[in-house]
Design a protein around this motif. Sequence first.
Motif, PDB file in Angstrom:
ATOM      1  N   MET A 134       8.425   6.228  25.579  1.00 19.73           N
ATOM      2  CA  MET A 134       9.685   6.955  25.422  1.00 19.73           C
ATOM      3  C   MET A 134       9.777   8.040  26.483  1.00 19.73           C
ATOM      4  SD  MET A 134       9.813   7.714  21.370  1.00 19.73           S
ATOM      5  CE  MET A 134      11.277   8.731  21.568  1.00 19.73           C
ATOM      6  N   PHE A 136      11.565  10.735  26.060  1.00 15.80           N
ATOM      7  CA  PHE A 136      11.939  11.996  25.401  1.00 15.80           C
ATOM      8  C   PHE A 136      10.981  13.141  25.700  1.00 15.80           C
ATOM      9  CE2 PHE A 136      11.263  14.902  21.836  1.00 15.80           C
ATOM     10  CZ  PHE A 136      12.520  15.484  21.735  1.00 15.80           C
ATOM     11  N   PHE A 137       9.684  12.913  25.542  1.00 14.17           N
ATOM     12  CA  PHE A 137       8.729  14.019  25.649  1.00 14.17           C
ATOM     13  C   PHE A 137       8.564  14.519  27.089  1.00 14.17           C
ATOM     14  CE2 PHE A 137       7.680  12.305  21.484  1.00 14.17           C
ATOM     15  CZ  PHE A 137       7.580  13.471  20.742  1.00 14.17           C
ATOM     16  N   ARG A 139      11.241  14.791  29.085  1.00 18.92           N
ATOM     17  CA  ARG A 139      12.519  15.428  29.431  1.00 18.92           C
ATOM     18  C   ARG A 139      12.503  16.922  29.120  1.00 18.92           C
ATOM     19  NH1 ARG A 139      16.095  10.840  26.623  1.00 18.92           N
ATOM     20  NH2 ARG A 139      16.212   9.350  28.343  1.00 18.92           N
ATOM     21  N   THR A 141      13.591  20.376  27.451  1.00 18.82           N
ATOM     22  CA  THR A 141      14.229  20.779  26.205  1.00 18.82           C
ATOM     23  C   THR A 141      15.458  21.634  26.516  1.00 18.82           C
ATOM     24  OG1 THR A 141      13.994  22.158  24.228  1.00 18.82           O
ATOM     25  CG2 THR A 141      12.550  22.687  26.055  1.00 18.82           C
ATOM     26  N   HIS A 214       9.564  18.680  26.674  1.00 17.21           N
ATOM     27  CA  HIS A 214       9.271  18.675  25.232  1.00 17.21           C
ATOM     28  C   HIS A 214       7.763  18.639  24.973  1.00 17.21           C
ATOM     29  CE1 HIS A 214      13.359  18.440  23.698  1.00 17.21           C
ATOM     30  NE2 HIS A 214      13.634  17.502  24.581  1.00 17.21           N
ATOM     31  N   TYR A 247       9.924  15.628  17.184  1.00 15.53           N
ATOM     32  CA  TYR A 247      11.017  14.754  17.651  1.00 15.53           C
ATOM     33  C   TYR A 247      12.188  14.794  16.675  1.00 15.53           C
ATOM     34  CZ  TYR A 247      13.636  10.565  18.856  1.00 15.53           C
ATOM     35  OH  TYR A 247      14.646   9.701  19.186  1.00 15.53           O
ATOM     36  N   THR A 251      15.808  16.610  17.805  1.00 18.15           N
ATOM     37  CA  THR A 251      16.980  15.749  18.012  1.00 18.15           C
ATOM     38  C   THR A 251      17.997  15.946  16.890  1.00 18.15           C
ATOM     39  OG1 THR A 251      15.848  13.918  16.879  1.00 18.15           O
ATOM     40  CG2 THR A 251      15.696  13.977  19.286  1.00 18.15           C
ATOM     41  N   LYS A 258      18.439  22.769  15.532  1.00 20.80           N
ATOM     42  CA  LYS A 258      17.770  22.216  16.721  1.00 20.80           C
ATOM     43  C   LYS A 258      17.182  23.329  17.600  1.00 20.80           C
ATOM     44  CE  LYS A 258      19.117  18.972  20.394  1.00 20.80           C
ATOM     45  NZ  LYS A 258      20.300  18.244  20.885  1.00 20.80           N
TER      46      LYS A 258
END
Length: 407
Positions: A134, A136-137, A139, A141, A214, A247, A251, A258
């Motif tokens: 993924m 996400f981590f 990217r 924050t 993240h 996560y 999100t 958030k």
Amino acid sequence: MSSSYRNRIQEFKVALSEVQIDLKTLRGLCFGGVPFEGGTRSLCWKILLNYLPLDQTLWDSFLKKQRELYVQFLKEMIIQPGIAKANLGLSREDVTMEDHPLNPNPESRWNNYFKDNEVLLQIDKDVRRLYPDMAFFQRPTEYPSKLILDPQNEYETLRRRVEQTTLKAQTVDRNRSGVTNSTKGQTQVGSPGRALNLYPSNEFEVLPSGCEAHWEVVERILFIYAKLNPGIAYVQGMNEIVGPIYYTFATDPNGQWKEHAEADTFFCFTNLMSENRDNFIKSLDHSQCGITYKMESVFSMLKEKDVELYMKLQEQNIKPQYFTFRWLTLLLSQEFLLPDVIRIWDSLFSDQDRFDFLILVCCAMLILIRDQLLVGDFTMNMRLLQDYPISDVHTILTKAKELQDSS
């Protein structure tokens, strides 16, 4: 969106609108899976993990207090001792032997700083590789820590502390199931990860000034946890437990929640670890609250529910520690994709005896592949158990519930 799903969302709205949350009702709803819409899951997890009080009128004051406490932790534990560079009124003349890096006193702040670096190095290796499938981590924050990244203060971030400090690569015990990573005390200068080829170079891409990824937030959460809990500190695998919680909170469609994902994750993770920490303490392995007892409980349950399959595993000398160690300590977070882990955790967190239910889930996983296990040899069966073939977690949870109801 189907009408039944809309109705389900409405049921959650009603349950969460009560001034005094009915925990039994909420648990019953969450067991069947929590909707993501409107931040419902994020809110439910905060209640199920005993973070938010059941009385909604207390939420605002409680959250304000907890988030302020977390900021205090950042100030005390992340900002490098003796090196906050600006606005602190320190000059070279202010440095005393007490806060000098060469102070031999084991209780000196600098000695603690260097010991902390050893823990930080372990955390750093793990969080950079969190859910590599993924993006996400990796990217940035939306809500980087203003305190840590304030350009006026130039505090040292954990990332810079790892990448710019000369660290000694210690022999790191990868986990207690027998996999080790031995890097005999070489001195690594600069980035230890790159020197040891532990992660791809693209994981070191520098984000623009004032940004943080993240994974850096997760690193900070784990580092503060380790500092506040020296008896257990950090053990590999904790990153796999904090990851799905962070996560889920980071999100959250509700921006007000958030924004505080870091602090809220820290306290929810701490609460969950207060129930799960015995699995990570080696000295407790063979006690009734330790991991060995729990691994054996999976086989005891299997013997009760499916004696034929139990006997087959016994005949092949397949011991529970060969596969259930990871299942139990990491709450199945490495066996499934993240969305499926989160769905399992909806049910796990909502069960009053969540770790007893986890044993039932593990037993269900075995029974659901019984036909393959009964015909397989040792090698085939070990491959099945260490790379579990069923991805439909709904089937697994349904089976676990059946086992629970028949007990």
